[in-house]
Design an enzyme around this catalytic site. Sequence first.
Site, PDB file in Angstrom:
ATOM      1  N   TRP A  15      43.383  43.904  28.408  1.00 45.94           N
ATOM      2  CA  TRP A  15      42.510  42.735  28.290  1.00 45.94           C
ATOM      3  C   TRP A  15      42.225  42.062  29.632  1.00 45.94           C
ATOM      4  O   TRP A  15      41.332  41.231  29.728  1.00 45.94           O
ATOM      5  CB  TRP A  15      43.149  41.698  27.356  1.00 45.94           C
ATOM      6  CG  TRP A  15      44.599  41.413  27.683  1.00 45.94           C
ATOM      7  CD1 TRP A  15      45.684  41.958  27.078  1.00 45.94           C
ATOM      8  CD2 TRP A  15      45.106  40.546  28.697  1.00 45.94           C
ATOM      9  NE1 TRP A  15      46.849  41.491  27.656  1.00 45.94           N
ATOM     10  CE2 TRP A  15      46.520  40.619  28.650  1.00 45.94           C
ATOM     11  CE3 TRP A  15      44.524  39.711  29.646  1.00 45.94           C
ATOM     12  CZ2 TRP A  15      47.339  39.886  29.507  1.00 45.94           C
ATOM     13  CZ3 TRP A  15      45.342  38.987  30.520  1.00 45.94           C
ATOM     14  CH2 TRP A  15      46.724  39.074  30.432  1.00 45.94           C
ATOM     15  N   ASN A  16      42.988  42.386  30.677  1.00 45.49           N
ATOM     16  CA  ASN A  16      42.867  41.572  31.894  1.00 45.49           C
ATOM     17  C   ASN A  16      41.608  41.864  32.697  1.00 45.49           C
ATOM     18  O   ASN A  16      41.078  40.986  33.379  1.00 45.49           O
ATOM     19  CB  ASN A  16      44.114  41.718  32.759  1.00 45.49           C
ATOM     20  CG  ASN A  16      44.326  43.119  33.263  1.00 45.49           C
ATOM     21  OD1 ASN A  16      44.190  44.088  32.514  1.00 45.49           O
ATOM     22  ND2 ASN A  16      44.655  43.261  34.531  1.00 45.49           N
TER      23      ASN A  16
ATOM     24  N   LYS B  61      40.109  52.946  23.134  1.00 45.87           N
ATOM     25  CA  LYS B  61      40.682  51.840  22.354  1.00 45.87           C
ATOM     26  C   LYS B  61      40.912  50.665  23.290  1.00 45.87           C
ATOM     27  O   LYS B  61      41.935  50.571  23.960  1.00 45.87           O
ATOM     28  CB  LYS B  61      42.000  52.231  21.689  1.00 45.87           C
ATOM     29  CG  LYS B  61      42.455  51.199  20.644  1.00 45.87           C
ATOM     30  CD  LYS B  61      43.940  51.255  20.359  1.00 45.87           C
ATOM     31  CE  LYS B  61      44.755  50.443  21.329  1.00 45.87           C
ATOM     32  NZ  LYS B  61      44.459  48.968  21.283  1.00 45.87           N
ATOM     33  N   PRO B  62      39.960  49.744  23.362  1.00 45.08           N
ATOM     34  CA  PRO B  62      40.163  48.555  24.181  1.00 45.08           C
ATOM     35  C   PRO B  62      41.158  47.597  23.520  1.00 45.08           C
ATOM     36  O   PRO B  62      41.424  47.684  22.318  1.00 45.08           O
ATOM     37  CB  PRO B  62      38.768  47.924  24.266  1.00 45.08           C
ATOM     38  CG  PRO B  62      37.830  48.967  23.716  1.00 45.08           C
ATOM     39  CD  PRO B  62      38.633  49.788  22.777  1.00 45.08           C
ATOM     40  N   ASP B  63      41.668  46.658  24.295  1.00 39.86           N
ATOM     41  CA  ASP B  63      42.563  45.654  23.731  1.00 39.86           C
ATOM     42  C   ASP B  63      41.813  44.770  22.745  1.00 39.86           C
ATOM     43  O   ASP B  63      40.630  44.458  22.925  1.00 39.86           O
ATOM     44  CB  ASP B  63      43.150  44.799  24.857  1.00 39.86           C
ATOM     45  CG  ASP B  63      44.240  43.874  24.351  1.00 39.86           C
ATOM     46  OD1 ASP B  63      45.406  44.296  24.317  1.00 39.86           O
ATOM     47  OD2 ASP B  63      43.920  42.727  23.971  1.00 39.86           O
TER      48      ASP B  63
ATOM     49  N   GLY C  68      48.533  49.285  31.436  1.00 43.73           N
ATOM     50  CA  GLY C  68      49.283  48.254  30.721  1.00 43.73           C
ATOM     51  C   GLY C  68      50.683  48.129  31.262  1.00 43.73           C
ATOM     52  O   GLY C  68      50.958  48.415  32.434  1.00 43.73           O
ATOM     53  N   SER C  69      51.599  47.730  30.401  1.00 42.64           N
ATOM     54  CA  SER C  69      52.975  47.473  30.826  1.00 42.64           C
ATOM     55  C   SER C  69      53.733  48.767  31.075  1.00 42.64           C
ATOM     56  O   SER C  69      53.420  49.817  30.505  1.00 42.64           O
ATOM     57  CB  SER C  69      53.709  46.652  29.760  1.00 42.64           C
ATOM     58  OG  SER C  69      53.957  47.449  28.601  1.00 42.64           O
TER      59      SER C  69
ATOM     60  N   GLU D 168      57.821  40.997  36.621  1.00 41.92           N
ATOM     61  CA  GLU D 168      56.405  40.672  36.767  1.00 41.92           C
ATOM     62  C   GLU D 168      56.065  39.420  35.965  1.00 41.92           C
ATOM     63  O   GLU D 168      56.433  39.284  34.803  1.00 41.92           O
ATOM     64  CB  GLU D 168      55.547  41.845  36.293  1.00 41.92           C
ATOM     65  CG  GLU D 168      54.063  41.641  36.490  1.00 41.92           C
ATOM     66  CD  GLU D 168      53.247  42.861  36.068  1.00 41.92           C
ATOM     67  OE1 GLU D 168      52.217  43.137  36.704  1.00 41.92           O
ATOM     68  OE2 GLU D 168      53.662  43.534  35.107  1.00 41.92           O
TER      69      GLU D 168
ATOM     70  N   GLU E  89      48.529  53.387  34.845  1.00 46.42           N
ATOM     71  CA  GLU E  89      48.654  52.282  35.793  1.00 46.42           C
ATOM     72  C   GLU E  89      49.439  51.189  35.104  1.00 46.42           C
ATOM     73  O   GLU E  89      48.989  50.619  34.107  1.00 46.42           O
ATOM     74  CB  GLU E  89      47.291  51.747  36.247  1.00 46.42           C
ATOM     75  CG  GLU E  89      47.460  50.745  37.387  1.00 46.42           C
ATOM     76  CD  GLU E  89      46.253  49.876  37.633  1.00 46.42           C
ATOM     77  OE1 GLU E  89      46.338  48.662  37.364  1.00 46.42           O
ATOM     78  OE2 GLU E  89      45.228  50.420  38.091  1.00 46.42           O
ATOM     79  N   LEU E  90      50.620  50.869  35.672  1.00 45.13           N
ATOM     80  CA  LEU E  90      51.579  50.021  34.965  1.00 45.13           C
ATOM     81  C   LEU E  90      51.855  48.735  35.745  1.00 45.13           C
ATOM     82  O   LEU E  90      50.979  48.225  36.425  1.00 45.13           O
ATOM     83  CB  LEU E  90      52.840  50.840  34.702  1.00 45.13           C
ATOM     84  CG  LEU E  90      52.584  52.203  34.028  1.00 45.13           C
ATOM     85  CD1 LEU E  90      53.866  53.003  33.887  1.00 45.13           C
ATOM     86  CD2 LEU E  90      51.902  52.016  32.679  1.00 45.13           C
TER      87      LEU E  90
ATOM     88  N   CYS F 122      46.495  43.464  37.996  1.00 49.87           N
ATOM     89  CA  CYS F 122      47.574  44.426  38.250  1.00 49.87           C
ATOM     90  C   CYS F 122      48.006  44.420  39.712  1.00 49.87           C
ATOM     91  O   CYS F 122      49.181  44.599  40.021  1.00 49.87           O
ATOM     92  CB  CYS F 122      47.132  45.825  37.842  1.00 49.87           C
ATOM     93  SG  CYS F 122      46.722  45.998  36.096  1.00 49.87           S
TER      94      CYS F 122
END
Length: 538
Positions: free
Chosen positions: A178-179, A202-204, A253-254, A407, A275-276, A309
Site C-alpha cells: 500500500w505504501n 494482487k494489490p494491497d 512487503g515485510s 523498522e 523487496e523487504l 522502503c
Amino acid sequence: MTATPPAGDPALVGPPDPEHDPRASYALEPEYVAALTARLVATSGRTDAVRSPLNDAPLAHVPQSTPLDVATAFSRARQAQVAWARTSLEHRQQALLRLHDLILDRQDEITDLVVLENGKARKHAFDEPLHVALTARYYGRTTRRHLETRRSPGVFPVLTRAEVNRVPKGVVGIISPWNYPFNLALIDGIAAIAAGNAVVAKPDAQTMLSALLGAELLEEAGFPKDLWQVVAGPGPEIGGAIIERADYVCFTGSTATGRVVAKACADRLVGSSLELGGKNPLLVLRDADLEKAAEGAVRAAFSSSGQLCVSIERMFVADQVYDRFVERFVARTQAMTLGATLDWGNDMGTLTSQAQLDTVVAQVEDAVAKGARVLTGGNHRPDLGPYYFEPTILEGVTPDMTCFGKETFGPVVSLYRFHDEADAISRANGGLYGLNASIYSEDGRRARFIARHIKCGTVNINEAFAATFASLDTPMGGMRESGTGRRQGAEGILRFTETQSVATQRVMRIAPAFGMSDELYAKVMTTNLRILKKLGRA
C-alpha cells in the site's frame, strides 16, 4: 509547524459539504469506482471498504476474489500470454512508450487517487506516476537490447554456431503493498510483460483503486485485455493461490511475509524476487555540505511520511559537525508544512492506517520512557488527520529501545554521533537489513570508497534516495534480510526470462568420425584445445 487548509474541489471527488469539515467530503463518483472495479476477477459477492486516511471515510467498496477467481485469472492470463509471447519486441516497446505518454497525460488523476488512498503529500504522490513513466520509457527503449537473441562463441570456430535466447517465464504473480500503490503495482509487471509474460496482480486492499487505474492505462496503451489480471482479497485467503500457480513471484512487503513467500516458491521450484524491510542509514561525514545534508535528511526521513522502503531511519553524524548539522536538520524539520489534503504545498502527509500509527506511537513512547530525547515532533496530530504523526527526531536512542533496530516505517529518525569513519561503517552495517543508504561528503571519491563497504543494495551520495531510485539502468534491491533479486535495469527484466542455449553444429560432429578410434579422437581433441588456447579463444 504550520498546517495547510483543506482542499477545495479536487479532481474525481465530490464538492465539499460547507456545513461540515471539508476533509470529510472526499468521495469518488460511483460510476468512476464501478468502472475501475469492473476490471477485477471477483465473484465472491463480498466487498471490502477502502477508507481514505485523510479522514477515515469510505472511498469505495471493492469486490473480493476467491481462490477460484485466482484460478480463473491465471487461466485467462495463460491464454493471453501464449499469443503475447509471439509479438515482436518492437510491438511491445511501442506499447510501453504509449503507456509513458498516457501516464503523463493523466498524472493528476493518478496523483489524486494515490493521495486519497495512501495519504502521502501530493508532491510525494507525484513521484509515483513519474517513476512509472520513467520505467515504461526505459523498457520501451531497451527491451530489444536486453532480450534479443545473442550470438556466442561455439566450441569450434565457424563449425559451431551458438545462440542464447531469453524465453518468458509464463505468468508472473505480483503481490504489491500500500505504501507506493501505483508505482509498486506496475513497475515490476511492466518489465514482466516487456519480457513476454502475463501478470496476475494482487494489490494491497488499502490501495486497490490506484492499482486498478494502472491496469486500465495498460489496456488503453494497447496491451491485450487479459494479459494483466487483477484480484482482490486478504493475503492469507488468496496469496497462496497466486503462489501455487505463478511461474515467478514478485513480492514487496515485510521480511516476515517475504520468508513465507520464499519458502512457498522454493517448494514449487519457481523463482521469486523480494523487496523487504529496512533500517536504512545515512552518514554525514566531517567534510559534508551541512545545508545540503540537512535538506536531504528531511527528504530521506520524511518523504511519504517515512512509509518508504528506502526511507532513512538512522543518521550517523561525525563529531566534528554533529551540533551544526543537528541545528540545521531540526530547524528544517520544524519549518515543514504539514497537512493531509489533496493540495500541493504539504511537505508531509499522513500515515496510512491506524496500525501504522499504533506502531509509530508505541516506538516513540518506548524510546522516551527509556531515556531518548525528542528534539522535535513526537506527537499524534488528529487535528490534521486521524492517523497524522509529526515528523520526529530522536537523540540518545540505545539498543534496548524498540526503534533502535526494528523498522518503524513512519516519520521517525534517530541521530547518533560517530568518532571515525570505520566506526560509522560498522554501525551502519549493524542489524540484519541492507536495503538503502546515503552518504553526504564533499569528497565524492572517498564517499564512493565507503559505499563499497556499506552492506546495502543501493547507496546514494549527496542525495536521499532518488539518485538510485530514478536511475533506471541501475538495479535496485536489498542485501541480507532486505530481500533477494533486483528490479530495474537488465536484472529487472531478465529475472522474468529463462535462458535457453541453442547450438547448431556444421560439417563435423563432436564425436569420432571417419573410422577414427576413441583414443585417436581424444588426441585430436587435445591438440585442438591447445591450438584454440594459443589463438586466445575462450
